[in-house]
Motif scaffolding. Sequence first.
Motif, mmCIF file in Angstrom:
data_model
loop_
_atom_site.group_PDB
_atom_site.id
_atom_site.type_symbol
_atom_site.label_atom_id
_atom_site.label_comp_id
_atom_site.label_asym_id
_atom_site.label_seq_id
_atom_site.Cartn_x
_atom_site.Cartn_y
_atom_site.Cartn_z
ATOM 1 N N UNK A 1 -10.972 -49.572 -9.189
ATOM 2 C CA UNK A 1 -10.877 -49.333 -10.607
ATOM 3 C C UNK A 1 -9.581 -49.101 -10.957
ATOM 4 N N UNK A 2 -8.719 -49.062 -9.911
ATOM 5 C CA UNK A 2 -7.414 -48.887 -9.968
ATOM 6 C C UNK A 2 -6.683 -50.384 -10.307
ATOM 7 N N UNK A 3 -5.330 -50.534 -10.216
ATOM 8 C CA UNK A 3 -4.725 -51.890 -10.307
ATOM 9 C C UNK A 3 -4.598 -52.469 -8.859
ATOM 10 N N UNK A 4 -4.064 -53.725 -8.905
ATOM 11 C CA UNK A 4 -4.368 -54.579 -7.689
ATOM 12 C C UNK A 4 -3.216 -54.104 -6.526
ATOM 13 N N UNK A 5 -2.150 -53.515 -7.051
ATOM 14 C CA UNK A 5 -1.372 -52.926 -6.164
ATOM 15 C C UNK A 5 -1.828 -52.015 -5.258
ATOM 16 N N UNK A 6 -2.383 -51.027 -5.843
ATOM 17 C CA UNK A 6 -3.387 -49.916 -5.173
ATOM 18 C C UNK A 6 -4.423 -50.366 -4.344
ATOM 19 N N UNK A 7 -5.097 -51.205 -4.858
ATOM 20 C CA UNK A 7 -6.046 -52.101 -3.987
ATOM 21 C C UNK A 7 -5.503 -52.482 -2.651
ATOM 22 N N UNK A 8 -4.631 -53.444 -2.606
ATOM 23 C CA UNK A 8 -3.823 -53.972 -1.653
ATOM 24 C C UNK A 8 -3.486 -52.984 -0.648
ATOM 25 N N UNK A 9 -2.824 -51.934 -0.960
ATOM 26 C CA UNK A 9 -2.152 -50.875 -0.460
ATOM 27 C C UNK A 9 -3.280 -50.419 0.527
ATOM 28 N N UNK A 10 -4.365 -50.059 -0.202
ATOM 29 C CA UNK A 10 -5.597 -49.277 0.454
ATOM 30 C C UNK A 10 -6.255 -50.202 1.627
ATOM 31 N N UNK A 11 -6.250 -51.691 1.190
ATOM 32 C CA UNK A 11 -6.950 -52.732 1.822
ATOM 33 C C UNK A 11 -6.308 -52.540 3.348
ATOM 34 N N UNK B 1 -10.726 -59.674 7.631
ATOM 35 C CA UNK B 1 -10.157 -60.960 8.031
ATOM 36 C C UNK B 1 -9.440 -61.496 6.756
ATOM 37 N N UNK B 2 -9.924 -61.135 5.674
ATOM 38 C CA UNK B 2 -9.484 -61.913 4.479
ATOM 39 C C UNK B 2 -7.877 -61.312 4.076
ATOM 40 N N UNK B 3 -7.237 -62.089 3.567
ATOM 41 C CA UNK B 3 -6.017 -61.551 3.123
ATOM 42 C C UNK B 3 -6.220 -60.401 1.856
ATOM 43 N N UNK B 4 -5.269 -59.400 1.705
ATOM 44 C CA UNK B 4 -5.471 -58.401 0.757
ATOM 45 C C UNK B 4 -5.619 -59.121 -0.613
ATOM 46 N N UNK B 5 -4.807 -59.807 -0.982
ATOM 47 C CA UNK B 5 -4.940 -60.537 -2.441
ATOM 48 C C UNK B 5 -6.084 -61.079 -2.572
ATOM 49 N N UNK B 6 -6.562 -62.148 -1.787
ATOM 50 C CA UNK B 6 -7.919 -62.863 -1.871
ATOM 51 C C UNK B 6 -9.107 -61.840 -1.824
#
Length: 284
Positions: free
Chosen positions: A243-253, A271-276
């Motif tokens: 629900x947050x932005x992409x940057x927050x998601x990637x940090x948590x991932x 296994x997947x890259x954070x952006x994908x």
Amino acid sequence: MEAIRIKDGSTKQPLDYVKKFQKDNHTLEIILIDHKKNRGASTTRNSGIDASKGDYLFFVDADDELYSGTVLQDFLTIAEKEQFDFIIGGTAAVKDGKIIEKNYHRVKNTKPIYENLEILEGFLKGEWAVPPWNKLYRADFIKKNNLRFLPNLLQEDELWAFETAAAARKLGFLKKPTYTYYIQQGTDSLSRRVNLKNYRDLVFILRKKMEFVQKNNLYKKLPSSISYFENYARCAILGAVLKENKTVFIDFYKELKQIFTENNFPKHVFKTSPAIAYWAYKMK
């Protein structure tokens, strides 16, 4: 018997329900604890645990009540017979004055008594809800294992329920309604406003649980822990963080990937890259 009523910064009269219950229980001792300022559910419950002098503990939230006047005696009867560390009863969920079916509160045990690792396995499989109410606990079990709610932690029930299940050696079930849970409009735990503090606390809770399983070499003994941790990370945390932005998601991932690696998780689930992964979650 004692009733511990904790006033946690509230301006409401704290003794009404206790006095009502005392009419039918003349030997009931009332212990009133007054937190002048609101200190939260964790500190409030810990105050009750520390102040208790009886053999058993039973938690009741301020806006709920026992299903009937015989509930505690029903619990005590089987508790004394079997020496359970804790016992779980049934819940009557009430909304707008009507009892409704609420799957989350349904007890799904497969046999009447669980022992040792069966208890933690049942927790990981979601066979009962995590709130501390609707369960009778042996006081010395709680105190000897230093089972306390962590202050300033959202979702504090999640961690405490896990730690309780991990420490218990014998669990029983009372297959009848024992607790009335009133669902207030806009205050159901599943509909609470989620924010970054909540996400951070969910990650903290996941880390603590995984560290316990890793430290005790339980992945093979508790096969359900694998799917439990995967679902917790993917659904409870990343699904919410989406629900947050992409940057927050990637940090948590990235952080979750590190936690799973540090705790020697049997299968690599990141296994997947954070952006994908972000776009994959978006599409789902």
